[in-house]
Motif scaffolding. Sequence first.
Motif, PDB file in Angstrom:
ATOM      1  N   ALA A 197       0.913  -1.081  -0.024  1.00 29.50           N
ATOM      2  CA  ALA A 197      -0.016  -0.052   0.029  1.00 29.50           C
ATOM      3  C   ALA A 197       0.884   1.300  -0.099  1.00 29.50           C
ATOM      4  O   ALA A 197       2.099   1.341   0.534  1.00 29.50           O
ATOM      5  CB  ALA A 197      -0.690  -0.046   1.309  1.00 29.50           C
ATOM      6  N   ASN A 199      -0.001   4.020   1.669  1.00 29.01           N
ATOM      7  CA  ASN A 199      -0.137   4.717   2.891  1.00 29.01           C
ATOM      8  C   ASN A 199       0.104   3.804   3.863  1.00 29.01           C
ATOM      9  O   ASN A 199      -0.144   2.577   3.899  1.00 29.01           O
ATOM     10  CB  ASN A 199      -1.658   5.376   2.983  1.00 29.01           C
ATOM     11  N   GLY A 203      -4.073   2.541   4.520  1.00 27.50           N
ATOM     12  CA  GLY A 203      -4.936   3.968   4.228  1.00 27.50           C
ATOM     13  C   GLY A 203      -6.207   3.862   5.294  1.00 27.50           C
ATOM     14  O   GLY A 203      -6.815   4.683   5.285  1.00 27.50           O
ATOM     15  N   GLY A 206      -9.550   4.686   4.003  1.00 24.84           N
ATOM     16  CA  GLY A 206      -9.812   5.820   3.406  1.00 24.84           C
ATOM     17  C   GLY A 206      -9.326   7.163   4.819  1.00 24.84           C
ATOM     18  O   GLY A 206      -9.309   8.226   4.309  1.00 24.84           O
ATOM     19  N   GLY A 209      -5.620   7.960   3.779  1.00 28.33           N
ATOM     20  CA  GLY A 209      -5.569   8.213   2.401  1.00 28.33           C
ATOM     21  C   GLY A 209      -6.412   7.501   1.389  1.00 28.33           C
ATOM     22  O   GLY A 209      -6.938   6.337   1.925  1.00 28.33           O
ATOM     23  N   ASN A 210      -6.748   7.744   0.212  1.00 22.83           N
ATOM     24  CA  ASN A 210      -7.761   7.009  -0.493  1.00 22.83           C
ATOM     25  C   ASN A 210      -7.097   6.335  -1.774  1.00 22.83           C
ATOM     26  O   ASN A 210      -7.759   5.911  -2.512  1.00 22.83           O
ATOM     27  CB  ASN A 210      -8.482   8.272  -1.226  1.00 22.83           C
ATOM     28  N   GLU A 211      -5.649   6.620  -1.897  1.00 21.02           N
ATOM     29  CA  GLU A 211      -4.959   5.748  -3.091  1.00 21.02           C
ATOM     30  C   GLU A 211      -5.431   4.502  -3.072  1.00 21.02           C
ATOM     31  O   GLU A 211      -5.462   3.827  -4.150  1.00 21.02           O
ATOM     32  CB  GLU A 211      -3.540   6.107  -3.084  1.00 21.02           C
ATOM     33  N   GLU A 212      -5.485   3.777  -2.042  1.00 17.70           N
ATOM     34  CA  GLU A 212      -5.604   2.370  -2.062  1.00 17.70           C
ATOM     35  C   GLU A 212      -7.050   1.879  -2.601  1.00 17.70           C
ATOM     36  O   GLU A 212      -7.080   1.159  -3.541  1.00 17.70           O
ATOM     37  CB  GLU A 212      -5.541   1.793  -0.456  1.00 17.70           C
TER      38      GLU A 212
END
Length: 322
Positions: A197, A199, A203, A206, A209-212
């Motif tokens: 991941a 973050n 994450g 969320g 972080g929302n990248e995942e």
Amino acid sequence: MNKIAITTGDLLGIGEEITIKALNALNLPKEDVLIIGKNLNPNLNVQYETLEIDPKDNGKFCFESLKTACALAQEGKIKAIVTAPVSKEALYKSGYKYSGQTEILQEFLGSSDKNSGHSDKNSGNNKDDGDISQKDISQKAEMIFISNDLRVLLLTRHLALKDVKLTKELIIEKVLRTNKFLIEKCNVQNPRFALCALNPHAGENGILGNEEKEIMVPAVKKLQALGVNITEPLSADGLFAHVGEKYLQNQKQDYDCILASYHDQGLCPVKALCFKKVVNTTIGLKVIRTSPSSGTAYDIAGKGIADETGMIEAIKLAFQLQ
């Protein structure tokens, strides 16, 4: 032809010393090696063919050595490239604005599309990811670190942390390119990938972080639909703790490749585990390139105390993967 090219690296670093020590330890046949850069034969047990490069400017010497190796690879005259360490600062001072040797290799051995560039900042192309398949993945440099069955691929390479940006397309293309390498060069059927991941704690759904959720999971689902065996994003600290335990106990790794989101996420644990033996390997191009994971080590250059283990492993792996 089974010949590999070895570039002797930075004129002020340990490249010459570790190359001499490694070649004398391996005692390879004369016809197997081409040296590019400095003439090392006065200090070698075996006299190898050598292409000397003008040493008047260190950065230019480093650049021209690698460029020469790339030209020979394009002509089919060598099967692999092994590079001794080079200083990025030396390249920059001589006007070569590359963030590393991998990016030079991309320039001269990769696809000539508009996104090749000197950085992997914009890796990928503009086609819709629904059209991506293993057969149409273009030639682009990927950086993977290898020590036995421990393999760590960097999804992004030499970038400032603030510039690390993952996209669904980038992940898909890099994984497909690595999947092809593992099958064709490492004889690994149905390679197993573990995705780090971006973050902390993947994450936390969320919270961190929302990248995942927005980028990595959709990429994973697409890859799985294409038949790739890959995990959803895993917390990197826990993953590498497990990987490290396996490595230190000489146990087989659960995954054939770990996918690190950025440079230090992958290289800090790998170099802590196996700094002397891990090999920096460039895949995805016309030929394989290997290099020891050490740098130029200016502080010990010329003292005769540089450890050649990494160079030995790099040369051995180049022959193995060619």
